[in-house]
Design a protein around this motif. Structure first.
Motif, PDB file in Angstrom:
ATOM      1  N   ALA A  87      -1.707  -0.982  -3.922  1.00 47.61           N
ATOM      2  CA  ALA A  87      -2.821   0.023  -3.807  1.00 47.61           C
ATOM      3  C   ALA A  87      -2.783   1.183  -3.233  1.00 47.61           C
ATOM      4  CB  ALA A  87      -3.729  -0.841  -2.753  1.00 47.61           C
ATOM      5  N   PHE A  88      -3.599   2.121  -3.461  1.00 52.58           N
ATOM      6  CA  PHE A  88      -3.348   3.462  -2.890  1.00 52.58           C
ATOM      7  C   PHE A  88      -4.886   4.316  -3.060  1.00 52.58           C
ATOM      8  CE2 PHE A  88      -2.899   6.008  -7.097  1.00 52.58           C
ATOM      9  CZ  PHE A  88      -2.830   4.927  -7.975  1.00 52.58           C
ATOM     10  N   VAL A  89      -4.684   5.396  -2.251  1.00 56.14           N
ATOM     11  CA  VAL A  89      -6.289   6.199  -2.357  1.00 56.14           C
ATOM     12  C   VAL A  89      -5.317   7.491  -3.004  1.00 56.14           C
ATOM     13  CG1 VAL A  89      -7.567   7.520  -1.121  1.00 56.14           C
ATOM     14  CG2 VAL A  89      -6.741   5.436  -0.162  1.00 56.14           C
ATOM     15  N   ALA A  90      -6.119   7.694  -4.171  1.00 55.98           N
ATOM     16  CA  ALA A  90      -5.767   8.979  -4.956  1.00 55.98           C
ATOM     17  C   ALA A  90      -6.682  10.248  -4.779  1.00 55.98           C
ATOM     18  CB  ALA A  90      -6.026   8.555  -6.516  1.00 55.98           C
ATOM     19  N   LYS A  91      -5.929  11.372  -5.027  1.00 54.60           N
ATOM     20  CA  LYS A  91      -6.697  12.655  -4.850  1.00 54.60           C
ATOM     21  C   LYS A  91      -7.598  12.560  -6.144  1.00 54.60           C
ATOM     22  CE  LYS A  91      -3.086  15.580  -3.186  1.00 54.60           C
ATOM     23  NZ  LYS A  91      -1.837  16.466  -3.743  1.00 54.60           N
ATOM     24  N   ARG A 148     -10.137   4.796  -4.658  1.00 49.94           N
ATOM     25  CA  ARG A 148      -9.288   3.938  -4.198  1.00 49.94           C
ATOM     26  C   ARG A 148      -9.026   2.995  -5.240  1.00 49.94           C
ATOM     27  NH1 ARG A 148     -11.656   6.608  -0.510  1.00 49.94           N
ATOM     28  NH2 ARG A 148     -11.753   5.763   1.562  1.00 49.94           N
ATOM     29  N   HIS A 177       0.836  -1.147   0.121  1.00 52.08           N
ATOM     30  CA  HIS A 177      -0.049   0.052  -0.213  1.00 52.08           C
ATOM     31  C   HIS A 177       1.077   1.276  -0.002  1.00 52.08           C
ATOM     32  CE1 HIS A 177      -3.788   2.253   0.718  1.00 52.08           C
ATOM     33  NE2 HIS A 177      -2.803   2.914   1.396  1.00 52.08           N
ATOM     34  N   MET A 178       0.540   2.297  -1.095  1.00 50.90           N
ATOM     35  CA  MET A 178       1.434   3.512  -1.085  1.00 50.90           C
ATOM     36  C   MET A 178       0.586   4.387  -0.232  1.00 50.90           C
ATOM     37  SD  MET A 178       2.606   4.293  -4.907  1.00 50.90           S
ATOM     38  CE  MET A 178       1.041   4.163  -5.688  1.00 50.90           C
ATOM     39  N   HIS A 179       1.071   5.006   0.860  1.00 49.72           N
ATOM     40  CA  HIS A 179       0.750   6.068   1.739  1.00 49.72           C
ATOM     41  C   HIS A 179       0.924   7.341   1.410  1.00 49.72           C
ATOM     42  CE1 HIS A 179      -1.242   3.795   5.096  1.00 49.72           C
ATOM     43  NE2 HIS A 179       0.188   2.648   4.861  1.00 49.72           N
ATOM     44  N   PHE A 210      -5.713   0.730  -7.723  1.00 50.72           N
ATOM     45  CA  PHE A 210      -4.811  -0.175  -7.419  1.00 50.72           C
ATOM     46  C   PHE A 210      -3.922  -0.507  -8.718  1.00 50.72           C
ATOM     47  CE2 PHE A 210      -6.183  -4.103  -9.494  1.00 50.72           C
ATOM     48  CZ  PHE A 210      -7.525  -3.934  -9.609  1.00 50.72           C
TER      49      PHE A 210
END
Lengths: 175, 148
Positions: free
Chosen positions: A132-136, A156, A90-92, A158
């Motif tokens: 996985a990551f949460v994008a702007k 969300r 996961h990319m924070h 990936f």
């Protein structure tokens, strides 16, 4: 008792990395390196970054990596914070250095290079490159177009195995 | 070496500060990964055969040490400055740095701090001027003792 001074030696071959970023002024590509940032090394200066990377370094299970480039392999061009989730990475956080932000940025290509590294770490740990990551919201489509990211739900996203393999191949093939 | 395409537009700063997935999102994502197991296994098997999979990841400390090592080697190879009085064409000096260039210079100074300190220590030891003092600095003694 005096604290024992910790020393490290360069015992790995890092000269043959060929993944690259581009110097905007000259259009030339430069070789890059990626290094793990350890909090005790105190090599991240808070004023060079918008995000609080000092705090990020203290987060349990978070691994911070710096992308650096020749001819100064000690200067972080960008930072990424990753967490091993056991079956994917996961990319924070991800940020380019201040000198790589805005209209006058010195180098381009830092963020995708760091994302490729996240995919590489995922492959190194046997997770098939999945990240996985949460994008702007405003950059969501951009990540889909440029990184081959897929939508999990809303913002969300990936990077699946196929796109991950393509990114790693592009940036780390020469190793 | 063939230049690789750069996937970043010049007018956008790509950052991520999104944080973590919720427990529900993570559960759904794991179900999705399970469905894609075959694709993931195939990609992993292909990656396992690549040479980069065996490359260790260095620490930033090691990269800083590499920079110091490269710069010391460069200093050793550099020709000494010319003998005698050095004259330069000063018309080539001027202009100001952009915000980004200044930030890079500052980061460079920070990254080379240890090396810089070592060179400063060396410079301090050599700070006693060896060249003769200029003539105007010599004070002429005028108050001679009168003969009695």
């Amino acid at each position: 008792m005096a604290k024992k001074k910790r020393t490290r030696t360069i015992d790995i071959e890092i000269d043959k990395l060929t993944n690259s970023i581009e110097e905007v002024a000259t259009g030339k590509t430069v070789a890059t390196h990626v290094g793990l940032v350890l909090p005790e090394d105190k090599l991240i200066r808070a004023k060079d970054w918008r995000f609080d990377w000092i705090k990020e370094l203290e987060q349990p299970h978070h691994e911070v990596y710096a992308l650096t480039a020749e001819p100064h392999p000690g200067i972080p061009q960008g930072l990424i914070s990753l967490e091993d989730k056991g079956d994917h990475i996961h990319m924070h956080l991800l940020e380019s250095a201040k000198f790589n932000q805005g209209k006058g940025k010195l180098f381009i290509g830092v963020p995708p290079n760091l994302v490729a590294h996240a995919c590489r770490i995922s492959f190194l740990r046997g997770y098939g490159g999945v990240v996985a990551f949460v994008a702007k919201t405003k950059l969501r489509q951009h990540y889909i177009d440029t990184l081959g990211a897929e939508v999990m739900r809303g913002d969300r996203l990936f990077i699946g195995s196929t796109s991950a393999a393509e990114l790693v191949e592009r940036y780390f093939k020469g190793q | 070496m063939k230049a690789k395409p750069i996937l970043e537009p010049r007018n956008v700063d790509l950052t991520l500060d999104g944080g973590d997935l919720s427990a529900a999102d993570l559960k759904a994502f794991r179900a999705l990964l399970h469905e894609r197991r075959a694709e993931i296994t195939r990609a992993q098997a292909k990656a396992d055969a690549q040479p980069w999979i065996l490359e260790p990841v260095p620490t930033l400390q090691q990269l800083v040490a590499l920079q110091h090592k490269q710069e010391e080697a460069k200093h050793r190879k550099r020709d000494p400055l010319p003998e005698g009085i050095i004259d330069i064409d000063e018309s080539g000096i001027g202009g100001s740095s952009t915000e980004q260039e200044s930030a890079y210079t500052s980061a460079y100074i920070w990254s080379t701090h240890q090396t810089r300190k070592r060179y400063q220590d060396m410079g301090h030891a050599l700070s006693i001027a060896l060249e003769p003092a200029p003539s105007w600095s010599k004070v002429k003694q005028t108050n001679r003792r009168k003969k009695s």
